[in-house]
Design a protein around this motif. Sequence first.
Motif, PDB file in Angstrom:
ATOM      1  N   VAL A  64       0.920  -1.174   0.017  1.00  0.00           N
ATOM      2  CA  VAL A  64       0.089  -0.032   0.120  1.00  0.00           C
ATOM      3  C   VAL A  64       0.908   1.357   0.002  1.00  0.00           C
ATOM      4  O   VAL A  64       1.894   1.022   0.658  1.00  0.00           O
ATOM      5  CB  VAL A  64      -1.067   0.051   1.403  1.00  0.00           C
ATOM      6  CG1 VAL A  64      -1.792   1.286   1.132  1.00  0.00           C
ATOM      7  CG2 VAL A  64      -1.969  -0.997   1.348  1.00  0.00           C
ATOM      8  N   HIS A  65       0.442   2.263  -1.073  1.00  0.00           N
ATOM      9  CA  HIS A  65       1.187   3.556  -0.934  1.00  0.00           C
ATOM     10  C   HIS A  65       0.425   4.598  -0.182  1.00  0.00           C
ATOM     11  O   HIS A  65      -0.518   4.784  -0.513  1.00  0.00           O
ATOM     12  CB  HIS A  65       1.709   4.025  -2.151  1.00  0.00           C
ATOM     13  CG  HIS A  65       2.272   2.840  -3.072  1.00  0.00           C
ATOM     14  ND1 HIS A  65       1.659   1.903  -4.015  1.00  0.00           N
ATOM     15  CD2 HIS A  65       3.586   2.644  -3.469  1.00  0.00           C
ATOM     16  CE1 HIS A  65       2.591   1.224  -4.690  1.00  0.00           C
ATOM     17  NE2 HIS A  65       3.739   1.470  -4.021  1.00  0.00           N
ATOM     18  N   PHE A  66       1.080   5.161   0.686  1.00  0.00           N
ATOM     19  CA  PHE A  66       0.247   6.524   1.184  1.00  0.00           C
ATOM     20  C   PHE A  66       1.115   7.875   0.699  1.00  0.00           C
ATOM     21  O   PHE A  66       2.210   8.149   0.514  1.00  0.00           O
ATOM     22  CB  PHE A  66       0.844   6.477   2.758  1.00  0.00           C
ATOM     23  CG  PHE A  66      -0.107   5.217   3.386  1.00  0.00           C
ATOM     24  CD1 PHE A  66      -1.343   5.372   3.929  1.00  0.00           C
ATOM     25  CD2 PHE A  66       0.561   4.072   3.528  1.00  0.00           C
ATOM     26  CE1 PHE A  66      -2.182   4.403   4.447  1.00  0.00           C
ATOM     27  CE2 PHE A  66      -0.004   3.171   4.257  1.00  0.00           C
ATOM     28  CZ  PHE A  66      -1.480   3.144   4.818  1.00  0.00           C
ATOM     29  N   PHE A  67       0.112   8.768   0.526  1.00  0.00           N
ATOM     30  CA  PHE A  67       0.380  10.030  -0.053  1.00  0.00           C
ATOM     31  C   PHE A  67      -0.103  11.183   0.978  1.00  0.00           C
ATOM     32  O   PHE A  67      -1.544  11.131   0.903  1.00  0.00           O
ATOM     33  CB  PHE A  67      -0.047  10.335  -1.405  1.00  0.00           C
ATOM     34  CG  PHE A  67       0.326   9.317  -2.430  1.00  0.00           C
ATOM     35  CD1 PHE A  67       1.629   9.637  -3.162  1.00  0.00           C
ATOM     36  CD2 PHE A  67      -0.244   8.183  -2.715  1.00  0.00           C
ATOM     37  CE1 PHE A  67       2.181   8.633  -3.982  1.00  0.00           C
ATOM     38  CE2 PHE A  67       0.269   7.108  -3.590  1.00  0.00           C
ATOM     39  CZ  PHE A  67       1.412   7.664  -4.197  1.00  0.00           C
ATOM     40  N   PHE A  68       0.646  11.718   1.789  1.00  0.00           N
ATOM     41  CA  PHE A  68       0.214  12.480   2.907  1.00  0.00           C
ATOM     42  C   PHE A  68       0.309  13.975   2.708  1.00  0.00           C
ATOM     43  O   PHE A  68       1.025  14.297   1.875  1.00  0.00           O
ATOM     44  CB  PHE A  68       1.055  12.237   4.193  1.00  0.00           C
ATOM     45  CG  PHE A  68       0.973  10.995   4.771  1.00  0.00           C
ATOM     46  CD1 PHE A  68      -0.434  10.416   5.430  1.00  0.00           C
ATOM     47  CD2 PHE A  68       2.000   9.927   4.660  1.00  0.00           C
ATOM     48  CE1 PHE A  68      -0.455   9.370   5.813  1.00  0.00           C
ATOM     49  CE2 PHE A  68       1.694   8.785   5.195  1.00  0.00           C
ATOM     50  CZ  PHE A  68       0.665   8.242   5.832  1.00  0.00           C
ATOM     51  N   GLY A  69      -0.668  14.757   3.283  1.00  0.00           N
ATOM     52  CA  GLY A  69      -0.594  16.028   3.039  1.00  0.00           C
ATOM     53  C   GLY A  69      -1.467  16.381   1.699  1.00  0.00           C
ATOM     54  O   GLY A  69      -1.063  17.525   1.087  1.00  0.00           O
ATOM     55  N   LYS A  70      -2.065  15.402   1.229  1.00  0.00           N
ATOM     56  CA  LYS A  70      -3.021  15.586  -0.048  1.00  0.00           C
ATOM     57  C   LYS A  70      -4.483  15.599   0.316  1.00  0.00           C
ATOM     58  O   LYS A  70      -5.172  14.570   0.316  1.00  0.00           O
ATOM     59  CB  LYS A  70      -2.542  14.461  -0.926  1.00  0.00           C
ATOM     60  CG  LYS A  70      -1.284  14.356  -1.367  1.00  0.00           C
ATOM     61  CD  LYS A  70      -0.731  15.661  -2.174  1.00  0.00           C
ATOM     62  CE  LYS A  70       0.836  15.359  -2.592  1.00  0.00           C
ATOM     63  NZ  LYS A  70       1.385  16.545  -3.202  1.00  0.00           N
ATOM     64  N   GLU A  71      -5.148  16.895   0.153  1.00  0.00           N
ATOM     65  CA  GLU A  71      -6.517  17.005   0.390  1.00  0.00           C
ATOM     66  C   GLU A  71      -7.235  17.111  -1.112  1.00  0.00           C
ATOM     67  O   GLU A  71      -7.142  17.892  -1.574  1.00  0.00           O
ATOM     68  CB  GLU A  71      -6.620  18.086   1.471  1.00  0.00           C
ATOM     69  CG  GLU A  71      -8.304  18.183   1.692  1.00  0.00           C
ATOM     70  CD  GLU A  71      -8.580  19.415   2.583  1.00  0.00           C
ATOM     71  OE1 GLU A  71      -9.707  19.511   2.925  1.00  0.00           O
ATOM     72  OE2 GLU A  71      -7.765  20.033   3.164  1.00  0.00           O
ATOM     73  N   VAL A  72      -8.016  15.920  -0.948  1.00  0.00           N
ATOM     74  CA  VAL A  72      -8.790  15.861  -2.241  1.00  0.00           C
ATOM     75  C   VAL A  72      -9.956  16.902  -2.291  1.00  0.00           C
ATOM     76  O   VAL A  72     -10.533  17.024  -1.061  1.00  0.00           O
ATOM     77  CB  VAL A  72      -9.257  14.361  -2.435  1.00  0.00           C
ATOM     78  CG1 VAL A  72     -10.147  14.344  -3.761  1.00  0.00           C
ATOM     79  CG2 VAL A  72      -8.173  13.494  -2.677  1.00  0.00           C
ATOM     80  N   GLY A  73     -10.013  17.774  -3.076  1.00  0.00           N
ATOM     81  CA  GLY A  73     -10.894  18.712  -3.370  1.00  0.00           C
ATOM     82  C   GLY A  73     -10.246  19.996  -3.267  1.00  0.00           C
ATOM     83  O   GLY A  73     -10.929  21.101  -3.652  1.00  0.00           O
ATOM     84  N   LYS A  74      -9.181  20.048  -2.570  1.00  0.00           N
ATOM     85  CA  LYS A  74      -8.334  21.360  -2.512  1.00  0.00           C
ATOM     86  C   LYS A  74      -7.071  21.187  -3.123  1.00  0.00           C
ATOM     87  O   LYS A  74      -6.751  22.080  -4.062  1.00  0.00           O
ATOM     88  CB  LYS A  74      -8.030  21.587  -0.932  1.00  0.00           C
ATOM     89  CG  LYS A  74      -7.258  22.652  -0.700  1.00  0.00           C
ATOM     90  CD  LYS A  74      -7.180  22.918   0.938  1.00  0.00           C
ATOM     91  CE  LYS A  74      -6.159  24.257   1.085  1.00  0.00           C
ATOM     92  NZ  LYS A  74      -6.017  24.390   2.589  1.00  0.00           N
ATOM     93  N   ASP A  75      -6.272  20.169  -2.735  1.00  0.00           N
ATOM     94  CA  ASP A  75      -4.795  20.059  -3.455  1.00  0.00           C
ATOM     95  C   ASP A  75      -4.986  19.415  -4.764  1.00  0.00           C
ATOM     96  O   ASP A  75      -4.235  19.260  -5.722  1.00  0.00           O
ATOM     97  CB  ASP A  75      -3.781  19.236  -2.815  1.00  0.00           C
ATOM     98  CG  ASP A  75      -3.853  20.193  -1.268  1.00  0.00           C
ATOM     99  OD1 ASP A  75      -3.373  21.342  -1.540  1.00  0.00           O
ATOM    100  OD2 ASP A  75      -3.947  19.436  -0.201  1.00  0.00           O
ATOM    101  N   LEU A  76      -5.996  18.339  -4.781  1.00  0.00           N
ATOM    102  CA  LEU A  76      -6.277  17.386  -5.805  1.00  0.00           C
ATOM    103  C   LEU A  76      -7.811  17.202  -6.073  1.00  0.00           C
ATOM    104  O   LEU A  76      -8.407  16.996  -5.286  1.00  0.00           O
ATOM    105  CB  LEU A  76      -5.988  16.043  -5.548  1.00  0.00           C
ATOM    106  CG  LEU A  76      -4.216  15.805  -5.012  1.00  0.00           C
ATOM    107  CD1 LEU A  76      -4.061  14.435  -4.541  1.00  0.00           C
ATOM    108  CD2 LEU A  76      -3.429  15.909  -6.248  1.00  0.00           C
ATOM    109  N   PRO A  77      -8.126  17.419  -7.591  1.00  0.00           N
ATOM    110  CA  PRO A  77      -9.633  17.273  -7.738  1.00  0.00           C
ATOM    111  C   PRO A  77      -9.900  15.864  -7.972  1.00  0.00           C
ATOM    112  O   PRO A  77      -9.150  15.073  -8.200  1.00  0.00           O
ATOM    113  CB  PRO A  77      -9.696  18.273  -9.192  1.00  0.00           C
ATOM    114  CG  PRO A  77      -8.293  18.054  -9.726  1.00  0.00           C
ATOM    115  CD  PRO A  77      -7.327  18.041  -8.274  1.00  0.00           C
TER     116      PRO A  77
END
Length: 403
Positions: A169-182
């Motif tokens: 499993v890969h984790f990507f932290f500090g990534k808020e979907v809807g703000k940083d990522l559509p």
Amino acid sequence: MEGREAARPCLGCLNPLCQTGCPVGNRIRDFVQETKKGDLEKAASILYEVNPFPEFTSALCDHERQCKGRCIRGVKGEPVEVPTVEAFLSANFKRDLTKKPANGHRIALIGAGIANLSAAFFLSKKGFEVDVYEKDKAIGGAIRTGIPGFRFDKALLANVQGDLEALGVHFFFGKEVGKDLPLNQFWNGYDSVLLSVGAQKNNMPPFTASKGLLSGLELLRKANLEQESFPSYRKCLVWGGGNVAMDCARTLTRLGKDVTVVYRRSSKEMPANANEVEEAIKEGVRFAFLTNVKDIIKNEKDEVVGAITIAMELGEKDASGRASFHEIADSFTELPCDLLVSAIGQKADLSSLGLEIEKGEGHGCNIPKLFLAGDCRLGPKNIAACIKDGREAAFEIIHSLMD
């Protein structure tokens, strides 16, 4: 109490009521019986087959209402100490990290709370490539941000993350979907997307103040992550009767505050775990039952200096199965406080994602390839229910892609 000793009183009931009371669906009778027999590896295998995170449930479940509360032994004596057995097995036997070969399917999980961690475990075991996107800096969701360290060892979260990473499993932290990522950027890169962002929007009262009014989740996040000690507050009211309210009350008491919990029903109807209420009382928290907050009192600086409360009386049972409540006319009281913590529930808020999302059948929704799990699908639930929902969402995704 050692695990085998805790398992000895188990009767191995043909109709194990302990299991009907378990929100995660643990095969309690079976793993307790195998522990009793001494086949500990088999017991652990049975436990992990359904529940990948027994170190969480053994510490945080409401055992008095669930497994222990249903145990037939408890009718005339002491129930089987199921959480002790569960904790023993999880401490001495590791999760099975073998997995099937890669099947070529990629799944994105949005949120690293308990439901998605459960889904990640079962998906990766079946050979799916799993990427988890989390707006915070670590996994755990509300367990990390909302549950105080005195109630749960946060180091266990790191162990779970390590095991999931070992599964690929890969984790990507500090990534808020809807703000940083559509959200819609995931449609081309992944075969399915599982959304589990919790119920992090507080139900706040219709009054405001420049100082002295906090939501329960806000207070716990500040205390847990920022180590805030709230030095300017001395006399605190915590409004609510659930686990968030108990965690707030116990946190403030441990910071040296004078704390009273205000709850609109009686102690019998409190949804908080019974042991958490008992611990709060031992630690000096006072309770004002059959009392509700109607308004706040503010000074000229717009700071809270008190609360206006009203006495309540109980009526017939409502849809929740608890007694309904009604205000007693002209029974207002003023309670002094410099902090009012509103812990009267929370809900999911998906508005920041930029799409109109409507729940559908099972874990699906009105958007193809998008699935929902955990509190954002169920509403605020306990940890066991979220583990189960993540597991079921994973298998729903598996069937949608592999059948």
